[in-house]
Design a protein around this motif. Structure first.
Motif, PDB file in Angstrom:
ATOM      1  N   GLY A  19     -72.258  50.653 -58.826  1.00  0.00           N
ATOM      2  CA  GLY A  19     -72.171  49.343 -59.451  1.00  0.00           C
ATOM      3  C   GLY A  19     -70.785  48.767 -59.266  1.00  0.00           C
ATOM      4  N   THR A  20     -70.693  47.456 -59.090  1.00  0.00           N
ATOM      5  CA  THR A  20     -69.413  46.850 -58.700  1.00  0.00           C
ATOM      6  C   THR A  20     -68.961  45.745 -59.647  1.00  0.00           C
ATOM      7  OG1 THR A  20     -70.488  45.232 -57.260  1.00  0.00           O
ATOM      8  CG2 THR A  20     -69.946  47.370 -56.289  1.00  0.00           C
ATOM      9  N   MET A  21     -69.404  45.787 -60.897  1.00  0.00           N
ATOM     10  CA  MET A  21     -69.004  44.749 -61.846  1.00  0.00           C
ATOM     11  C   MET A  21     -67.501  44.789 -62.129  1.00  0.00           C
ATOM     12  SD  MET A  21     -70.770  43.758 -65.498  1.00  0.00           S
ATOM     13  CE  MET A  21     -70.163  45.191 -66.393  1.00  0.00           C
ATOM     14  N   THR A  22     -66.869  45.952 -61.933  1.00  0.00           N
ATOM     15  CA  THR A  22     -65.430  46.073 -62.178  1.00  0.00           C
ATOM     16  C   THR A  22     -64.587  45.523 -61.024  1.00  0.00           C
ATOM     17  OG1 THR A  22     -65.331  48.292 -61.210  1.00  0.00           O
ATOM     18  CG2 THR A  22     -65.805  48.145 -63.572  1.00  0.00           C
ATOM     19  N   PHE A  23     -65.201  45.339 -59.863  1.00  0.00           N
ATOM     20  CA  PHE A  23     -64.436  44.945 -58.678  1.00  0.00           C
ATOM     21  C   PHE A  23     -63.810  43.556 -58.873  1.00  0.00           C
ATOM     22  CE2 PHE A  23     -66.692  47.627 -55.152  1.00  0.00           C
ATOM     23  CZ  PHE A  23     -66.479  48.769 -55.902  1.00  0.00           C
ATOM     24  N   GLU A  30     -57.980  47.323 -53.406  1.00  0.00           N
ATOM     25  CA  GLU A  30     -57.718  48.637 -52.800  1.00  0.00           C
ATOM     26  C   GLU A  30     -58.536  49.719 -53.494  1.00  0.00           C
ATOM     27  OE1 GLU A  30     -53.963  51.701 -51.909  1.00  0.00           O
ATOM     28  OE2 GLU A  30     -53.632  49.772 -52.928  1.00  0.00           O
ATOM     29  N   GLY A  31     -58.554  49.685 -54.824  1.00  0.00           N
ATOM     30  CA  GLY A  31     -59.326  50.669 -55.566  1.00  0.00           C
ATOM     31  C   GLY A  31     -60.820  50.513 -55.360  1.00  0.00           C
ATOM     32  N   SER A  32     -61.277  49.266 -55.215  1.00  0.00           N
ATOM     33  CA  SER A  32     -62.693  49.000 -54.966  1.00  0.00           C
ATOM     34  C   SER A  32     -63.119  49.559 -53.621  1.00  0.00           C
ATOM     35  CB  SER A  32     -62.958  47.490 -55.007  1.00  0.00           C
ATOM     36  OG  SER A  32     -62.611  46.941 -56.268  1.00  0.00           O
ATOM     37  N   HIS A  33     -62.298  49.327 -52.600  1.00  0.00           N
ATOM     38  CA  HIS A  33     -62.617  49.841 -51.274  1.00  0.00           C
ATOM     39  C   HIS A  33     -62.597  51.377 -51.254  1.00  0.00           C
ATOM     40  CE1 HIS A  33     -61.645  45.913 -48.875  1.00  0.00           C
ATOM     41  NE2 HIS A  33     -62.587  45.763 -49.799  1.00  0.00           N
ATOM     42  N   ALA A  34     -61.706  51.973 -52.044  1.00  0.00           N
ATOM     43  CA  ALA A  34     -61.655  53.432 -52.119  1.00  0.00           C
ATOM     44  C   ALA A  34     -62.945  53.972 -52.746  1.00  0.00           C
ATOM     45  CB  ALA A  34     -60.443  53.881 -52.934  1.00  0.00           C
ATOM     46  N   GLN A  35     -63.461  53.261 -53.740  1.00  0.00           N
ATOM     47  CA  GLN A  35     -64.731  53.679 -54.351  1.00  0.00           C
ATOM     48  C   GLN A  35     -65.876  53.575 -53.343  1.00  0.00           C
ATOM     49  OE1 GLN A  35     -65.931  52.304 -58.201  1.00  0.00           O
ATOM     50  NE2 GLN A  35     -63.846  52.159 -58.985  1.00  0.00           N
ATOM     51  N   LEU A  36     -65.928  52.496 -52.600  1.00  0.00           N
ATOM     52  CA  LEU A  36     -66.977  52.321 -51.596  1.00  0.00           C
ATOM     53  C   LEU A  36     -66.896  53.409 -50.525  1.00  0.00           C
ATOM     54  CD1 LEU A  36     -66.700  48.445 -51.336  1.00  0.00           C
ATOM     55  CD2 LEU A  36     -68.824  49.660 -51.896  1.00  0.00           C
ATOM     56  N   ASP A  37     -65.685  53.702 -50.074  1.00  0.00           N
ATOM     57  CA  ASP A  37     -65.506  54.748 -49.063  1.00  0.00           C
ATOM     58  C   ASP A  37     -66.024  56.094 -49.570  1.00  0.00           C
ATOM     59  OD1 ASP A  37     -64.322  53.009 -47.256  1.00  0.00           O
ATOM     60  OD2 ASP A  37     -62.281  53.499 -47.882  1.00  0.00           O
ATOM     61  N   ARG A  38     -65.617  56.436 -50.792  1.00  0.00           N
ATOM     62  CA  ARG A  38     -65.996  57.739 -51.346  1.00  0.00           C
ATOM     63  C   ARG A  38     -67.499  57.820 -51.598  1.00  0.00           C
ATOM     64  NH1 ARG A  38     -65.896  62.856 -50.999  1.00  0.00           N
ATOM     65  NH2 ARG A  38     -66.112  63.999 -52.966  1.00  0.00           N
ATOM     66  N   SER A 285     -82.886  54.880 -59.338  1.00  0.00           N
ATOM     67  CA  SER A 285     -81.468  55.124 -59.123  1.00  0.00           C
ATOM     68  C   SER A 285     -80.686  54.617 -60.324  1.00  0.00           C
ATOM     69  CB  SER A 285     -80.993  54.419 -57.847  1.00  0.00           C
ATOM     70  OG  SER A 285     -79.644  54.725 -57.558  1.00  0.00           O
ATOM     71  N   VAL A 286     -79.651  55.341 -60.717  1.00  0.00           N
ATOM     72  CA  VAL A 286     -78.837  55.006 -61.884  1.00  0.00           C
ATOM     73  C   VAL A 286     -77.536  54.361 -61.427  1.00  0.00           C
ATOM     74  CG1 VAL A 286     -77.555  55.962 -63.833  1.00  0.00           C
ATOM     75  CG2 VAL A 286     -79.841  56.825 -63.303  1.00  0.00           C
ATOM     76  N   ILE A 287     -77.185  53.230 -62.033  1.00  0.00           N
ATOM     77  CA  ILE A 287     -76.018  52.453 -61.607  1.00  0.00           C
ATOM     78  C   ILE A 287     -74.748  52.963 -62.291  1.00  0.00           C
ATOM     79  CG2 ILE A 287     -74.982  50.163 -61.507  1.00  0.00           C
ATOM     80  CD1 ILE A 287     -77.833  49.008 -61.513  1.00  0.00           C
ATOM     81  N   LEU A 288     -73.800  53.422 -61.484  1.00  0.00           N
ATOM     82  CA  LEU A 288     -72.498  53.857 -61.974  1.00  0.00           C
ATOM     83  C   LEU A 288     -71.564  52.660 -62.054  1.00  0.00           C
ATOM     84  CD1 LEU A 288     -72.056  56.999 -59.675  1.00  0.00           C
ATOM     85  CD2 LEU A 288     -73.243  56.862 -61.886  1.00  0.00           C
ATOM     86  N   GLY A 289     -70.755  52.613 -63.105  1.00  0.00           N
ATOM     87  CA  GLY A 289     -69.801  51.516 -63.246  1.00  0.00           C
ATOM     88  C   GLY A 289     -68.425  52.048 -63.561  1.00  0.00           C
ATOM     89  N   ALA A 290     -67.713  52.521 -62.568  1.00  0.00           N
ATOM     90  CA  ALA A 290     -66.422  53.174 -62.777  1.00  0.00           C
ATOM     91  C   ALA A 290     -65.268  52.194 -62.596  1.00  0.00           C
ATOM     92  CB  ALA A 290     -66.263  54.338 -61.808  1.00  0.00           C
ATOM     93  N   ARG A 291     -64.258  52.365 -63.401  1.00  0.00           N
ATOM     94  CA  ARG A 291     -63.030  51.592 -63.237  1.00  0.00           C
ATOM     95  C   ARG A 291     -62.139  52.185 -62.155  1.00  0.00           C
ATOM     96  NH1 ARG A 291     -60.407  50.281 -69.146  1.00  0.00           N
ATOM     97  NH2 ARG A 291     -62.093  49.007 -70.035  1.00  0.00           N
ATOM     98  N   THR A 292     -62.113  53.505 -62.094  1.00  0.00           N
ATOM     99  CA  THR A 292     -61.183  54.184 -61.200  1.00  0.00           C
ATOM    100  C   THR A 292     -61.932  55.146 -60.286  1.00  0.00           C
ATOM    101  OG1 THR A 292     -60.815  56.060 -62.686  1.00  0.00           O
ATOM    102  CG2 THR A 292     -59.434  54.100 -63.013  1.00  0.00           C
ATOM    103  N   GLU A 294     -61.167  58.205 -59.949  1.00  0.00           N
ATOM    104  CA  GLU A 294     -61.303  59.456 -60.693  1.00  0.00           C
ATOM    105  C   GLU A 294     -62.572  59.440 -61.549  1.00  0.00           C
ATOM    106  OE1 GLU A 294     -57.477  58.995 -59.103  1.00  0.00           O
ATOM    107  OE2 GLU A 294     -58.484  57.637 -60.539  1.00  0.00           O
ATOM    108  N   GLN A 295     -62.847  58.310 -62.207  1.00  0.00           N
ATOM    109  CA  GLN A 295     -64.076  58.200 -62.994  1.00  0.00           C
ATOM    110  C   GLN A 295     -65.300  58.307 -62.093  1.00  0.00           C
ATOM    111  OE1 GLN A 295     -63.621  54.456 -65.038  1.00  0.00           O
ATOM    112  NE2 GLN A 295     -62.483  55.353 -66.736  1.00  0.00           N
ATOM    113  N   LEU A 296     -65.243  57.640 -60.943  1.00  0.00           N
ATOM    114  CA  LEU A 296     -66.361  57.701 -60.007  1.00  0.00           C
ATOM    115  C   LEU A 296     -66.568  59.137 -59.534  1.00  0.00           C
ATOM    116  CD1 LEU A 296     -68.530  56.374 -58.230  1.00  0.00           C
ATOM    117  CD2 LEU A 296     -66.756  56.006 -56.504  1.00  0.00           C
ATOM    118  N   GLU A 297     -65.490  59.820 -59.227  1.00  0.00           N
ATOM    119  CA  GLU A 297     -65.578  61.198 -58.741  1.00  0.00           C
ATOM    120  C   GLU A 297     -66.304  62.073 -59.762  1.00  0.00           C
ATOM    121  OE1 GLU A 297     -65.449  63.203 -55.618  1.00  0.00           O
ATOM    122  OE2 GLU A 297     -63.762  61.805 -55.519  1.00  0.00           O
ATOM    123  N   ASP A 298     -65.956  61.910 -61.036  1.00  0.00           N
ATOM    124  CA  ASP A 298     -66.615  62.703 -62.068  1.00  0.00           C
ATOM    125  C   ASP A 298     -68.103  62.350 -62.151  1.00  0.00           C
ATOM    126  OD1 ASP A 298     -66.364  64.509 -64.586  1.00  0.00           O
ATOM    127  OD2 ASP A 298     -67.406  62.721 -65.296  1.00  0.00           O
TER     128      ASP A 298
END
Length: 344
Positions: A19-23, A30-38, A285-292, A294-298
């Motif tokens: 989920g990309t509501m935080t983007f 930069e952080g948004s693109h890092a989330q997409l990459d990961r 599918s469950v929508i993740l909404g991470a700020r960082t 690190e949150q996405l990784e968890d």
């Protein structure tokens, strides 16, 4: 990462969605693109956004990320967006009319830098616009190659059923998904909406799977939320929202149950809450909404996690919303049974 079909379509998607509501708001580019990459690196495919997320900035950030990807990445990404809410001024700049959705879809395609959106979702029901008008526009957009699949978001059970019935009767593209709020603290959709989705083959794409942060364990009884949490960022609004939920004993029963399962499992509370939701009936599918990152990784640690029957039963019992006796509780169930002599 595991995969399921997008409702009754043949399109396979990952059981976790980015989920990309935080983007563009809580998360910079930069952080948004890092989330997409990961997310892609671990096998994720479904990326969900909307035109109103940060006034279009979320779609633009995704578009710039897609533009710099090597050949083949776009084919791996299943791209979903939404339209319905206002992006500008004027009485026709909102809703599910053909006029507004035409502008909304074109705007999303432009910001995303694509010719086609895989899943286009109407963001909520519109009481002003006949559903025929909305569905005809969506079917025309499918025929024009601008949309692959149609989805709904924030519809009630009867609204979902009406949309499916009209689309099937007219021979138009039938919605394949519904995006509702759903988590261990918000289970009321199980009374009517989940059965309607199951009966019509719609896959659920739950948003707010961690209950606005409550299921992460970050909030405590009688402790004022502080910064670095969703409620702590705005003390006035945060304390109001905290007060509404913290005074309900069921909230703490659920939080304690999630914590207990997580500690016994040796994993995080978010992973337990996500794993419970991924395995609910009708969930695609469950929508993740991470700020960082690190949150996405968890959160991604839940990708292959499945709870035991005993763990699920413990969470079910703690989070049971106790439906009213009629029509969803014991009396209503008895009324709909085939028991001889039943009914009142």
């Amino acid at each position: 990462m595991e995969y399921r079909t997008l409702g009754r379509s043949g399109c396979a998607v990952s059981t976790l969605t980015l989920g990309t509501m935080t983007f563009g708001n809580e998360t910079d580019e930069e952080g948004s693109h890092a989330q997409l990459d990961r997310f892609l690196e671990v096998g994720g495919t479904l990326v969900d956004t909307a035109d109103v997320y940060t006034a279009g900035a979320s779609e633009e950030i995704i578009g710039r990320w897609l533009a710099k990807q090597p050949s083949g990445v776009r084919e791996r990404v299943v791209l979903a967006t939404k339209g319905r809410f206002p992006m500008g001024e004027g009485p026709n700049g909102v809703g599910l009319s053909r006029r507004h959705l035409a502008d909304a879809l074109e705007g999303s395609l432009r910001r995303l830098g694509v010719d086609t959106v895989d899943l286009y979702q109407v963001h909520a029901h519109d009481p002003w616009t006949p559903i025929d008008e909305t569905l005809r526009f969506l079917d025309d957009a499918v025929g024009a190659g601008k949309i692959h699949y149609v989805g709904l978001s924030n519809f009630t059970g009867w609204q979902l059923q009406r949309a499916v019935d009209v689309a099937e009767h007219r021979g138009w593209s039938v919605p394949v998904t519904l995006q509702p709020q759903y988590n261990l603290l918000v289970r009321e959709i199980e009374w009517e909406i989940v059965p309607a989705a199951q009966a019509n083959g719609l896959g659920l794409l739950p948003w707010s799977p961690l209950g606005g942060g409550w299921l992460t364990g970050k909030y405590r009884r009688d402790e004022e939320p502080t910064g670095a949490t969703r409620l702590g960022d705005d003390p006035n609004r945060g304390m109001e929202a905290y007060g509404r939920r913290s005074t309900v004993e069921r909230t703490w029963d659920v939080v304690d149950a999630v914590r207990g399962v997580a500690e016994a499992r040796g994993c995080s509370m978010p992973q337990v809450a996500l794993a419970w939701l991924v395995d609910r009936p009708a969930v695609t599918s469950v929508i993740l909404g991470a700020r960082t990152l690190e949150q996405l990784e968890d959160n991604l640690g839940a990708a292959d996690l499945h709870l035991s029957d005993e763990e699920t039963a413990r969470l079910d019992a703690a989070s049971d919303p106790a439906p009213p006796d009629y029509p969803y509780g014991e009396l209503g169930v008895d009324q709909r049974s085939r028991k001889i002599g039943g009914g009142r």
